[in-house]
Design a protein around this motif. Structure first.
Motif, short mmCIF file in Angstrom:
data_model
loop_
_atom_site.label_atom_id
_atom_site.label_comp_id
_atom_site.label_asym_id
_atom_site.label_seq_id
_atom_site.Cartn_x
_atom_site.Cartn_y
_atom_site.Cartn_z
N MET A 34 54.59 71.11 -36.35
CA MET A 34 53.83 71.28 -37.85
C MET A 34 52.73 72.74 -37.85
O MET A 34 52.02 72.32 -36.67
CB MET A 34 52.94 70.23 -38.17
CG MET A 34 52.89 70.36 -39.94
SD MET A 34 51.83 68.91 -40.24
CE MET A 34 53.17 68.24 -40.03
N TRP A 56 46.01 70.77 -50.96
CA TRP A 56 47.14 71.13 -49.72
C TRP A 56 47.58 70.54 -50.41
O TRP A 56 48.40 69.39 -50.74
CB TRP A 56 46.43 70.74 -49.06
CG TRP A 56 45.96 71.36 -47.58
CD1 TRP A 56 44.42 70.86 -47.41
CD2 TRP A 56 46.26 72.46 -46.92
NE1 TRP A 56 43.69 71.56 -46.41
CE2 TRP A 56 45.07 72.60 -46.30
CE3 TRP A 56 46.39 73.03 -46.50
CZ2 TRP A 56 44.70 74.43 -46.03
CZ3 TRP A 56 46.99 74.44 -46.11
CH2 TRP A 56 45.50 74.81 -45.17
N SER A 97 57.12 63.22 -48.83
CA SER A 97 57.36 62.22 -48.21
C SER A 97 55.40 62.21 -47.88
O SER A 97 55.09 61.14 -47.35
CB SER A 97 57.74 62.41 -46.80
OG SER A 97 57.17 63.76 -46.28
N GLY A 98 54.54 62.99 -48.86
CA GLY A 98 53.54 62.93 -48.21
C GLY A 98 52.75 63.41 -47.26
O GLY A 98 51.19 63.03 -46.95
N LYS A 99 53.57 64.71 -46.63
CA LYS A 99 53.07 65.40 -45.41
C LYS A 99 52.65 66.76 -46.07
O LYS A 99 53.17 66.87 -46.78
CB LYS A 99 53.96 65.40 -44.60
CG LYS A 99 54.29 64.14 -44.15
CD LYS A 99 55.65 64.30 -43.10
CE LYS A 99 55.51 62.92 -42.39
NZ LYS A 99 56.86 62.91 -40.75
N PRO A 100 51.71 66.97 -45.73
CA PRO A 100 50.68 69.04 -46.12
C PRO A 100 52.11 69.91 -45.60
O PRO A 100 52.73 69.63 -44.98
CB PRO A 100 49.76 68.99 -45.18
CG PRO A 100 50.30 68.69 -44.07
CD PRO A 100 50.87 67.05 -44.41
N THR A 101 52.53 70.84 -47.02
CA THR A 101 53.39 71.76 -46.32
C THR A 101 52.47 72.82 -46.00
O THR A 101 53.13 74.58 -45.99
CB THR A 101 54.06 72.62 -48.06
OG1 THR A 101 52.84 72.36 -49.09
CG2 THR A 101 54.68 71.32 -48.20
N ASN A 102 51.27 72.92 -45.49
CA ASN A 102 50.52 74.43 -45.67
C ASN A 102 50.80 75.23 -46.64
O ASN A 102 50.12 76.13 -45.80
CB ASN A 102 50.80 75.31 -44.24
CG ASN A 102 50.85 73.55 -43.14
OD1 ASN A 102 49.56 73.40 -42.80
ND2 ASN A 102 51.50 73.79 -42.38
N LEU A 149 51.63 68.60 -50.50
CA LEU A 149 52.50 67.16 -50.15
C LEU A 149 53.89 67.74 -50.26
O LEU A 149 54.23 68.18 -51.92
CB LEU A 149 51.63 65.77 -50.31
CG LEU A 149 50.21 65.88 -50.09
CD1 LEU A 149 49.30 64.87 -50.78
CD2 LEU A 149 49.72 66.00 -48.53
N ASP A 150 54.60 67.62 -48.54
CA ASP A 150 55.54 67.16 -49.74
C ASP A 150 56.28 65.71 -50.63
O ASP A 150 56.15 65.15 -50.53
CB ASP A 150 56.82 67.21 -48.29
CG ASP A 150 56.66 66.62 -46.81
OD1 ASP A 150 56.05 65.91 -47.51
OD2 ASP A 150 57.20 66.84 -46.34
N ALA A 208 51.06 54.90 -48.22
CA ALA A 208 49.79 54.58 -46.69
C ALA A 208 51.46 53.93 -46.27
O ALA A 208 51.66 54.05 -44.82
CB ALA A 208 49.10 54.59 -46.47
#
Length: 233
Positions: free
Chosen positions: A1, A22, A27-32, A24-25, A46
């Protein structure tokens, strides 16, 4: 990442309107990717949405618990309700003329102080002011807006009546460390000042019940007492 997110996870000043976030995708993860707007209201858990405990019981996240309470006559669109109120409060906050705020003169002075005063050291965070603004908007402004304001009040009243008949409830959610005690003090000050000036009004009160989960938290909240040496007032 890509490390961009971890190098600068915080994009906004705590004292200003959050104008970036930021992305998030799913799944809740940052896409930058940085979005130049405030993050939309969403319930991000969470834990996985579907998670079973050892006994086979499924763990329910907040928005699912609300959906479980829905009936044919009562729907709980939490994100829609929160987003709608937030948008109205945003527009109301931008009104330059205090005479257009639909609040008492005392409330107008408090709002001007919290929003614009040049504090010497500690000043309110934006989220703290916004929380109190929301309570003020629902109490003083929305009732004067006719159907537009009544729509939000009816949803809140119906939810309160369905959960605890006869007990009106309004929740203000802030992150850990955001300064909820300060928000409590701001609300108490707003209510008390108006109640003293308008003793016959049903919108304001001078009596407050603070419920805490234990003695330790209760002792920390002594700063809400006007006669405490470290009083927040």
């Amino acid at each position: 990442m890509d490390p961009a997110f971890f190098e600068q996870p915080i994009l906004n000043s705590p004292y200003e309107y959050p104008s970036r976030h930021w992305e998030l995708d799913e799944s809740g993860k940052p896409t930058n990717k940085i979005e130049s707007k405030r993050r939309e209201v969403a319930f991000i858990s969470a834990i996985p949405t579907v998670k079973k405990r050892s006994g086979g019981q499924r763990e329910i996240v907040f928005h699912e618990a609300a959906q479980a309470l829905e009936t044919e006559t009562q729907q709980y669109d939490l994100t829609g309700l929160i987003s709608g109120i937030r948008q109205r409060v945003d527009r109301w906050r931008e009104l330059p003329d205090p005479n257009s705020w639909h609040v008492t003169p005392e409330t107008a002075r408090l709002l001007h102080h919290w929003r614009s005063h040049r504090f010497g050291d500690i000043r309110p965070f934006f989220c703290q002011v916004e929380a109190v603004e929301t309570a003020i908007w629902l109490t003083e402004v929305a009732p004067s807006l006719g159907k537009e304001g009544r729509r939000f009040l009816d949803q809140i009243e119906a939810a309160s009546e369905g959960a605890n008949p006869g007990l009106a409830r309004l929740a203000l959610k802030l992150a850990t460390g955001a300064g909820k005690t300060t928000v409590m003090a701001m609300i108490i000050a707003w209510q008390t000042i108006n109640a003293v000036r308008r003793p016959g009004s049903s919108r304001f009160t001078r009596g407050f019940l603070v419920v805490t989960p234990g003695v330790t938290i209760r002792d920390r909240l002594r700063v809400l007492q006007p006669n405490d040496p470290d009083s927040y007032y």
